[in-house]
Each structure stands twice: as C-alpha cells, then as structure tokens.
Design a protein around this motif. Structure first.
Motif, mmCIF file in Angstrom:
data_model
loop_
_atom_site.group_PDB
_atom_site.id
_atom_site.type_symbol
_atom_site.label_atom_id
_atom_site.label_comp_id
_atom_site.label_asym_id
_atom_site.label_seq_id
_atom_site.Cartn_x
_atom_site.Cartn_y
_atom_site.Cartn_z
ATOM 1 N N GLY A 313 0.691 -1.140 -0.029
ATOM 2 C CA GLY A 313 0.129 -0.002 -0.037
ATOM 3 C C GLY A 313 0.657 1.154 -0.060
ATOM 4 N N GLU A 314 1.920 1.227 -0.434
ATOM 5 C CA GLU A 314 3.170 2.215 -0.327
ATOM 6 C C GLU A 314 3.436 2.629 -1.854
ATOM 7 N N LEU A 315 3.936 3.802 -2.214
ATOM 8 C CA LEU A 315 4.334 4.153 -3.526
ATOM 9 C C LEU A 315 5.346 4.942 -3.325
ATOM 10 N N ASP A 316 6.544 4.384 -3.929
ATOM 11 C CA ASP A 316 7.949 5.391 -3.686
ATOM 12 C C ASP A 316 7.970 6.004 -5.218
ATOM 13 N N ARG A 317 7.822 6.821 -5.646
ATOM 14 C CA ARG A 317 7.619 7.404 -7.044
ATOM 15 C C ARG A 317 9.042 7.363 -7.667
ATOM 16 N N LYS A 318 10.100 7.509 -6.903
ATOM 17 C CA LYS A 318 11.441 7.231 -7.381
ATOM 18 C C LYS A 318 11.868 5.779 -7.667
ATOM 19 N N SER A 319 11.142 4.856 -7.315
ATOM 20 C CA SER A 319 11.414 3.501 -7.417
ATOM 21 C C SER A 319 10.837 3.251 -8.930
ATOM 22 N N PHE A 320 9.952 4.018 -9.692
ATOM 23 C CA PHE A 320 9.574 3.464 -10.782
ATOM 24 C C PHE A 320 10.751 4.167 -11.954
ATOM 25 N N ARG A 321 11.770 4.962 -11.865
ATOM 26 C CA ARG A 321 12.324 5.473 -12.849
ATOM 27 C C ARG A 321 13.392 4.580 -13.219
ATOM 28 N N PRO A 322 13.881 3.423 -12.689
ATOM 29 C CA PRO A 322 15.104 2.421 -13.373
ATOM 30 C C PRO A 322 14.111 1.811 -14.319
ATOM 31 N N TYR A 323 12.768 1.708 -14.312
ATOM 32 C CA TYR A 323 12.096 0.805 -15.565
ATOM 33 C C TYR A 323 12.020 2.057 -16.977
ATOM 34 N N PHE A 324 12.411 3.250 -16.731
ATOM 35 C CA PHE A 324 12.153 3.938 -17.865
ATOM 36 C C PHE A 324 13.048 3.555 -19.144
ATOM 37 N N PRO A 325 14.278 3.108 -19.136
ATOM 38 C CA PRO A 325 14.932 2.650 -20.107
ATOM 39 C C PRO A 325 14.515 1.340 -20.729
ATOM 40 N N THR A 326 13.736 0.321 -19.987
ATOM 41 C CA THR A 326 13.276 -0.674 -20.321
ATOM 42 C C THR A 326 11.782 -0.640 -21.118
ATOM 43 N N ILE A 327 11.117 0.394 -20.536
ATOM 44 C CA ILE A 327 9.795 0.622 -21.201
ATOM 45 C C ILE A 327 10.086 1.313 -22.572
ATOM 46 N N ALA A 328 11.411 2.093 -22.715
ATOM 47 C CA ALA A 328 11.692 2.692 -24.016
ATOM 48 C C ALA A 328 12.272 1.764 -24.863
ATOM 49 N N GLN A 329 12.914 0.671 -24.393
ATOM 50 C CA GLN A 329 12.936 -0.395 -25.408
ATOM 51 C C GLN A 329 11.800 -0.961 -25.832
ATOM 52 N N VAL A 330 10.784 -1.259 -25.073
ATOM 53 C CA VAL A 330 9.531 -1.728 -25.416
ATOM 54 C C VAL A 330 8.715 -0.889 -26.449
ATOM 55 N N LEU A 331 8.711 0.311 -26.218
ATOM 56 C CA LEU A 331 8.243 1.181 -27.063
ATOM 57 C C LEU A 331 8.959 1.072 -28.459
ATOM 58 N N LYS A 332 10.061 1.098 -28.510
ATOM 59 C CA LYS A 332 10.718 0.975 -29.829
ATOM 60 C C LYS A 332 9.799 -0.137 -30.771
ATOM 61 N N ARG A 333 9.941 -1.324 -30.118
ATOM 62 C CA ARG A 333 9.135 -2.416 -30.695
ATOM 63 C C ARG A 333 7.527 -2.385 -30.985
ATOM 64 N N VAL A 334 6.887 -1.494 -30.075
ATOM 65 C CA VAL A 334 5.352 -1.496 -30.102
ATOM 66 C C VAL A 334 5.183 -0.326 -31.419
ATOM 67 N N TYR A 335 6.264 0.677 -31.621
ATOM 68 C CA TYR A 335 5.984 1.734 -32.613
ATOM 69 C C TYR A 335 6.020 1.047 -33.895
ATOM 70 N N ASP A 336 6.588 -0.156 -33.988
ATOM 71 C CA ASP A 336 6.932 -0.757 -35.341
ATOM 72 C C ASP A 336 5.675 -1.939 -35.476
ATOM 73 N N MET A 337 4.692 -2.033 -34.442
ATOM 74 C CA MET A 337 3.613 -2.903 -34.619
ATOM 75 C C MET A 337 2.295 -2.093 -35.289
ATOM 76 N N LYS A 338 1.309 -2.645 -35.602
ATOM 77 C CA LYS A 338 -0.054 -2.027 -35.895
ATOM 78 C C LYS A 338 -0.296 -1.273 -34.884
ATOM 79 N N GLN A 339 -0.722 0.020 -35.179
ATOM 80 C CA GLN A 339 -1.224 1.036 -34.260
ATOM 81 C C GLN A 339 -2.709 0.797 -34.029
ATOM 82 N N ASP A 340 -2.928 0.059 -33.095
ATOM 83 C CA ASP A 340 -4.444 -0.233 -32.640
ATOM 84 C C ASP A 340 -4.577 -0.119 -31.400
ATOM 85 N N GLY A 341 -5.772 -0.819 -30.751
ATOM 86 C CA GLY A 341 -6.059 -0.804 -29.444
ATOM 87 C C GLY A 341 -4.899 -1.471 -28.658
ATOM 88 N N ASN A 342 -4.265 -2.703 -29.198
ATOM 89 C CA ASN A 342 -3.224 -3.182 -28.342
ATOM 90 C C ASN A 342 -2.105 -2.295 -27.985
#
Length: 401
Positions: A313-342
């Motif tokens: 039930g706690e939320l440490d906002r700084k703890s989400f920042r290490p995920y940003f590079p990983t999400i950026a890698q996934v976004l590169k893959r998603v940008y190349d996919m069909k741009q739909d609801g998924n």
C-alpha cells in the motif's frame, strides 16, 4: 524406406544426442556461432546456396541459433535456404522442413509449426522424436487430448529403444506433465515432471556437466509446486533454473524471462516485495529484447511489476524511474507494430509508469497516444481506459477533454 529417408534418421539420431557431447557453455556457443556464421557466408559466396557443403554448414549454424534463440537470423536465412533444399528430395529437404517447423514453434506460431511437423510425419512416418514434437505443439495450442495421444505414442517408440539414455524420454514426460496440468491433474503432472527431472539429473551426473534440459524440468516442477502451494520447493527449483539457463544459454536468453517471472510470482506470494520487483524487472528487460516479441507477455509482466509496488500500500515514486529505459526499449518495438487498441493499451501502461515516476511530459505524450488509439477501438469497450488516461493527463496539467 528410401535411402535418403534412412540417412535422415541417422542424422536425426546424431543430433538428438548432442547434449551428451559436451557442456552447454554460452560463451563457447557464441564463439562457435561467430566461426560458423563466417564459414556459412563464405561458402554461400564462393560455392552458392545450392551447394551441399553450404547447406550442411547452415544446419550446423541453425542448431546454435535455435539454442541461442536467434530466431530472426534463422527466419531470415531460411527464406533462402528452404527453397534451396526443397527441390533436392533428400535428407537436406527434411532438415529444412524440420528447421522451419522448429523456428515457427519457437516464434509461437504453433499452427504453422504443426503443419510442417505433420508434413514430416507424412514423409517419414511416426518416430519418438516427431511424436514428441507434435505432442508439444498440440499442447501449446490448447489441445491436450491430441497432445496426450502423441506423447503416449512417443513413449511407446522409446520403450523399444535400446539406447534409452540417449533418448529424450524426459522431454516426453515433461510434455505429459503439461497435459496433465491443463487437465488439473496436478499430482500426476508433478510425478511425470519429477521423473523427467531425475532422468536429466542422472544424465548430467554421468556426463559431468549440467544442462538446459535440467533447467526446463526444474521450471516445470517449480510451476507445479507453486500451484500446489509449496513455495519453498517452487523457489528452490526456479533459482536452480535461473542458474542453469544463465550458464548454458547466456544472460540474455529468453528462457530466463520465464524463470525470472516465476521467481517474481513466488516472491509476491512470500510478500518479499523488493525482491519480487527485481525479478519482474529482469523478466521485463529480457522480454523487451526477445526476437519473438510478445506484447501480451510484456503487458502481463508490467502488471505484475505494478502489483509488486502496491503490495504494502506504499508508493515510492523514485522506484519507478529505473524502469524507464526498459519501457523505452519496448516502445521501440510497439512503434513498429500495427497501431491499434493493443498498442494503445501499452501506451497507457507505459504512460502511467512515467507519471508515477514523476516524468509527466513523457507520460502525457504516451497517454495522449493511448487515447487516440483507444477511442477508435471498436472490438471492446475502452471508455474506462480512455477516461483513466484523460484523468492522468489532467493531473499532469494537460488537456483532458
């Protein structure tokens, strides 16, 4: 049986015992890959793709690519190799069909894999290895009755094999364990998985080195232990699998993604939240770089990661920042996919993490992209998701119309 078919079965029998020839060391495999790639490209240039010597080198290389999950490389090369083998009507023709079937299976394209495996069955008849492969494919397609039939046939062939120690009885037993698990026969499934694990451990001891097959059996045991509520056993087997996959397949092996995900699930059940987050993030990073990119699996891991932050039930906002590079890698893959609801659904999840990590600018951009896609999705009701995106955009000081 024609001579070329007989020759193929001799080749297949040799390939099937490679695990006994030496330890699986990722560093050695990568070095061997580089040598074989150079040799293949040289032969292709000098001798041509239709030359038997070129094709034989390719299939040596293909075995390594499959072990190292170089699925994009394998898929691209087969576009040229398969036609070069198809016309020959010899052992290389069958190896090409087998290679294409394995590649499609590893890519998660199970219906296509099944078509090729059945084509082999029509050309060669049934065998222990082929029945096992077809069984695994039916199991992956959610057809347990058909899978069980082929696994039982595989075991019948193996029962007449005088060199049982070189057979893949363990693989068939793991297939049966998967079938029984889907039928909610968890104790029977565990019995089959344990027998497979014991066989692989015995072979490892005899060989003097450990193998990735033992890791796969450990993963099956850990899954069943988790379902049966035995967290200690589940943890022990998963940690063993992680260690073995890292040593035999490399630290970037996609096999580790499932192992880390399992470890995260166990840590969650144990309420060990920081360790759960670490495991899920490791799985996330591996999913981001997989050749056979699976957005559904990425979303599942993302949700697990989010849940691990809310466990107390706690939320440490700084703890989400290490995920940003990983999400950026996934976004590169998603940008190349069909741009739909998924794609829109992932933009929403990614945007939420950026907002939680106090990067509203990146978050707003992703949330706006999510709204644009989700508002045009007609297959399901996305109004709740759209409103959630707009609320967060408003929270960040943007327009939330």
């Amino acid at each position: 049986m024609t001579p070329w078919v007989l020759l193929f079965w001799l080749v297949l029998a040799t390939n099937g015992s490679k695990i006994d020839e030496g330890p699986e060391l990722a560093a050695d495999q990568i070095l061997e890959e580089a040598v074989l790639e150079a040799k293949f490209f040289d032969y292709r240039e000098r001798l041509g793709i239709n030359d038997r010597r070129t094709l034989e080198v390719f299939f040596q290389l293909f075995d390594l690519w499959i072990m190292l999950y170089r699925l994009n490389k394998a898929d691209e090369a087969l576009k040229e190799v398969f036609p070069a083998c198809e016309w020959r009507q010899d052992d290389l023709t069958i190896q090409a069909i087998q290679a294409l079937a394995f590649t499609r299976w590893k890519q998660g394209r199970f219906k296509e894999a099944l078509t090729w495996f059945h084509q082999m069955e029509g050309l060669l008849g049934k065998s222990a290895a082929l029945c096992e492969n077809i069984g695994h494919t039916y199991n992956s397609l959610g057809m347990p009755a058909e899978a069980e039939m082929y696994f039982v046939q595989s075991l019948m062939f193996l029962s007449t094999n005088s060199t049982m120690e070189k057979s893949n009885k363990g693989g068939v037993l793991l297939g049966l364990a998967g079938v029984r698990e889907k039928q909610s026969k968890l104790l029977e499934a565990r019995e089959s998985a344990q027998e497979a694990y014991d066989l692989y451990k015995k072979r490892d001891s005899k060989n003097g080195w450990e193998s990735s097959l033992t890791a796969k059996a450990a993963m099956t045991l850990s899954k069943l232990a988790l379902k049966l509520g035995d967290l200690e056993e589940a943890e022990k087997r998963t940690e063993e699998a992680v260690r073995l996959f890292e040593s035999t397949s490399g630290e970037d092996s996609p096999l580790l993604a499932g192992a880390f995900k399992r470890l995260g699930e166990i840590r969650m059940a144990q309420e060990r939240w920081p360790e759960a987050r670490s495991a899920f993030h490791s799985a996330y990073k591996l999913e981001a770089i997989k050749d056979a990119f699976d957005l559904t699996e990425v979303v599942i891991i993302h949700q697990h990661l989010s849940d691990s932050h809310l466990g107390k039930g706690e939320l440490d906002r700084k703890s989400f920042r290490p995920y940003f590079p990983t999400i950026a890698q996934v976004l590169k893959r998603v940008y190349d996919m069909k741009q739909d609801g998924n794609a829109g659904a992932y933009y929403k999840l990614a945007g939420e993490f950026f907002v939680l990590g106090e990067d509203c600018e990146a978050g707003k951009s992703l949330l706006s992209a999510a709204v644009a896609l989700l508002e045009t999705e007609s297959s399901i009701d996305t109004s709740g998701m759209v409103q959630s995106c707009k609320d967060l955009i408003g929270y960040c000081g943007g327009t939330s119309k």
